[in-house]
Design an enzyme around this catalytic site. Structure first.
Site, PDB file in Angstrom:
ATOM      1  N   ASP A 125      26.369  79.051  41.714  1.00 57.67           N
ATOM      2  CA  ASP A 125      26.174  79.872  42.907  1.00 57.67           C
ATOM      3  C   ASP A 125      24.669  80.037  43.035  1.00 57.67           C
ATOM      4  O   ASP A 125      24.038  80.681  42.197  1.00 57.67           O
ATOM      5  CB  ASP A 125      26.878  81.215  42.700  1.00 57.67           C
ATOM      6  CG  ASP A 125      26.624  82.199  43.835  1.00 57.67           C
ATOM      7  OD1 ASP A 125      25.743  81.940  44.676  1.00 57.67           O
ATOM      8  OD2 ASP A 125      27.306  83.238  43.861  1.00 57.67           O
ATOM      9  N   LYS A 152      30.584  86.461  39.028  1.00 59.45           N
ATOM     10  CA  LYS A 152      31.683  85.961  38.201  1.00 59.45           C
ATOM     11  C   LYS A 152      31.448  84.470  37.954  1.00 59.45           C
ATOM     12  O   LYS A 152      30.748  83.809  38.714  1.00 59.45           O
ATOM     13  CB  LYS A 152      33.006  86.231  38.934  1.00 59.45           C
ATOM     14  CG  LYS A 152      34.157  86.551  38.029  1.00 59.45           C
ATOM     15  CD  LYS A 152      33.970  87.823  37.258  1.00 59.45           C
ATOM     16  CE  LYS A 152      35.181  88.118  36.381  1.00 59.45           C
ATOM     17  NZ  LYS A 152      34.927  89.237  35.476  1.00 59.45           N
ATOM     18  N   ASP A 182      33.406  81.797  38.125  1.00 58.43           N
ATOM     19  CA  ASP A 182      33.910  80.874  39.125  1.00 58.43           C
ATOM     20  C   ASP A 182      34.073  79.477  38.528  1.00 58.43           C
ATOM     21  O   ASP A 182      33.280  78.558  38.792  1.00 58.43           O
ATOM     22  CB  ASP A 182      32.988  80.892  40.355  1.00 58.43           C
ATOM     23  CG  ASP A 182      32.838  82.316  40.878  1.00 58.43           C
ATOM     24  OD1 ASP A 182      33.737  83.134  40.599  1.00 58.43           O
ATOM     25  OD2 ASP A 182      31.847  82.601  41.532  1.00 58.43           O
ATOM     26  N   TYR A 241      26.165  91.873  34.365  1.00 60.41           N
ATOM     27  CA  TYR A 241      26.873  91.157  35.422  1.00 60.41           C
ATOM     28  C   TYR A 241      25.893  90.499  36.374  1.00 60.41           C
ATOM     29  O   TYR A 241      24.995  91.142  36.899  1.00 60.41           O
ATOM     30  CB  TYR A 241      27.760  92.115  36.218  1.00 60.41           C
ATOM     31  CG  TYR A 241      28.599  91.400  37.248  1.00 60.41           C
ATOM     32  CD1 TYR A 241      29.575  90.502  36.833  1.00 60.41           C
ATOM     33  CD2 TYR A 241      28.421  91.613  38.604  1.00 60.41           C
ATOM     34  CE1 TYR A 241      30.362  89.831  37.751  1.00 60.41           C
ATOM     35  CE2 TYR A 241      29.203  90.947  39.544  1.00 60.41           C
ATOM     36  CZ  TYR A 241      30.181  90.055  39.105  1.00 60.41           C
ATOM     37  OH  TYR A 241      30.948  89.387  40.022  1.00 60.41           O
TER      38      TYR A 241
HETATM   39  C1  F6R Z   1      32.149  88.749  43.031  1.00 60.44           C
HETATM   40  C2  F6R Z   1      30.855  89.236  43.434  1.00 60.44           C
HETATM   41  C3  F6R Z   1      30.820  90.286  44.466  1.00 60.44           C
HETATM   42  C4  F6R Z   1      29.724  91.322  44.237  1.00 60.44           C
HETATM   43  C5  F6R Z   1      29.779  92.412  45.307  1.00 60.44           C
HETATM   44  C6  F6R Z   1      28.655  93.411  45.179  1.00 60.44           C
HETATM   45  O1  F6R Z   1      31.998  87.738  42.101  1.00 60.44           O
HETATM   46  O2  F6R Z   1      29.836  88.787  42.959  1.00 60.44           O
HETATM   47  O3  F6R Z   1      32.081  90.894  44.587  1.00 60.44           O
HETATM   48  O4  F6R Z   1      29.847  91.877  42.974  1.00 60.44           O
HETATM   49  O5  F6R Z   1      29.699  91.833  46.592  1.00 60.44           O
HETATM   50  O6  F6R Z   1      27.444  92.748  45.133  1.00 60.44           O
HETATM   51  P1  F6R Z   1      26.046  93.516  44.994  1.00 60.44           P
HETATM   52  O7  F6R Z   1      26.129  94.387  43.786  1.00 60.44           O
HETATM   53  O8  F6R Z   1      25.048  92.415  44.860  1.00 60.44           O
HETATM   54  O9  F6R Z   1      25.888  94.296  46.275  1.00 60.44           O
HETATM   55 MG    MG Z   2      27.656  84.887  44.803  1.00 60.11          MG
HETATM   56 MG    MG Z   3      31.207  82.410  43.453  1.00 58.02          MG
END
Ligand code: F6R
Ligand code: MG
Ligand code: MG
EC number: 3.1.3.11
Length: 379
Positions: free
Chosen positions: A10, A230, A232, A227
């Protein structure tokens, strides 16, 4: 020998985390075209699922080859530049290291690689998933290679009757083990039923002694220590002639099983099998998606893809996934929709514990039950 490598990352989402921008895809296509022209790769194609770009490549350098991994890394740097220029979300998200060194292990991008001698006809399915983690492949792999209620060949094909070997990684302790099925099926299930920790890395045929499947097994959060998105995951499965037939390999996805991922990587949600056009998770950053790209490999050339889940026989799985999503969503911040505390990718618990540490009191002894409420003013 041919090596089939899927390397994915990603490097920025359009819009939010829902898709890859077309300019990034065409940049990656250009890079693959040049790498084929230079002789590094025999063939290559670009695919995407959600906000992840997958480079699907054939070559003769074997797994973990520096030249191939370095090429993928450079390509992801190029797509990151586009994401930055367009202000896309999370530009360069999965590139955790500042410089490439040797291979991609521990650097962020995920990869599944399988080296094999091409059979006279070589059908393979490349699975790409978004908004979930590598353990999401455990249940479908078990069904494909060890469950006779899914795979008829385990019972009625003499080349499959002796079963398959599963190589399982313990992602918490960096060790691995091999289970022989059907003999050790229950032992295997004890581990891979806990997919946040134990992940099937590869599968081999006992009778043919050839590799049958490989997955990407990285956990980004375990690499980064926090984090970042994910994982993926991706997966390669060879089919037919003593391996599960194409239809047996796809069949597990007729049940949209619950996986960890979705919003903030912290929720259980059903994994929805979709055609490429529908691989754009929108609702609650989900539900998680999986696409299945079918190829015939011929002298290393990728003949395909066929978009295997773009088929009405998976409509019911999609409808079931939407129903399961409705059901789970209604739990809001409660388990089992929200992941258990130790598996949460985002958490405010540490701050809460620190802030509330002095407010916790021992439980009252018998006869003192009212003491707390008695000292709390009531209106
Ligand atoms: C799932 C993912 C998203 C983000 C969510 C919040 O893999 O990455 O669900 O966790 O959109 O993102 P932030 O914290 O960057 O606003
Ligand atoms: Mg992403
Ligand atoms: Mg992804």
């Amino acid at each position: 020998m041919t090596t089939l490598s899927i390397i994915k990352a990603d490097t920025g989402g359009f819009v939010g985390h829902s898709e890859v921008h077309p300019e990034m895809l065409s940049e990656a296509r250009g890079a693959l075209h040049d790498a084929i022209g230079d002789g590094l790769l025999v063939d290559g194609q670009v695919a995407r699922c959600g906000d992840d770009i997958s480079l699907i490549m054939t070559h003769e350098h074997g797994p973990d080859a520096e030249a191939v991994h370095s090429f993928a890394w450079q390509t992801f740097l190029r797509t990151t530049e586009i994401a930055k220029r367009l202000g896309l979300y999370g530009a360069g998200q999965d590139l955790l290291s500042t410089a490439f060194s040797g291979n991609l292990r521990g650097m962020g991008p995920g990869y599944a690689e399988l080296e094999f001698t091409e059979r006279p006809s070589e059908p393979v399915i490349c699975f790409l998933a978004d908004k979930t983690e590598p353990g999401a492949w455990n249940l479908p792999l078990y069904k494909m290679f060890a469950d006779p209620f899914n795979t008829a060949g385990l019972v009625i094909d003499a080349k499959m009757h002796a079963g398959f070997r599963f190589e399982v990684y313990d992602l918490h302790q960096d060790k691995r083990i091999v289970f022989d099925t059907p003999r050790e099926a229950y032992d295997l299930l004890m581990f891979i039923g806990a997919p946040a920790r134990y992940v099937v890395h590869s599968v081999e045929s006992t009778t043919l002694d050839i590799p049958a499947a490989a997955t990407s097994t990285q956990r980004l959060s375990l690499i980064a220590g926090k984090y970042v998105g994910k994982d993926d995951p991706v997966m390669i499965v060879r089919c037919q002639s003593g391996l599960p037939a194409v239809g047996e390999v796809l069949e597990p996805f007729a049940f949209p099983h619950s996986v960890a991922g979705c919003m903030r990587g912290s929720h259980h949600a059903p994994i929805m099998p979709v055609g490429l056009e529908q691989a754009t998770p929108a609702r609650f950053d989900g539900p998680p998606r999986v696409v299945a790209l079918g190829f015939q490999i011929n002298d290393g050339k990728l003949i395909g893809p066929r978009d295997m889940f773009a088929d009405p026989s998976f409509d019911r799985a999609r409808a079931t996934a939407n129903k399961a999503m409705d059901y789970l969503r209604r739990h809001g911040p409660f388990e089992p929709h929200r992941l258990a505390l130790e598996d949460l990718e985002y958490t405010t618990m540490h701050q809460l514990e620190a802030r509330l540490t002095n407010r916790w009191e021992p439980l009252p002894t018998a006869g003192e039950e009212d003491s707390v409420l008695a000292t709390t003013p009531r209106s």
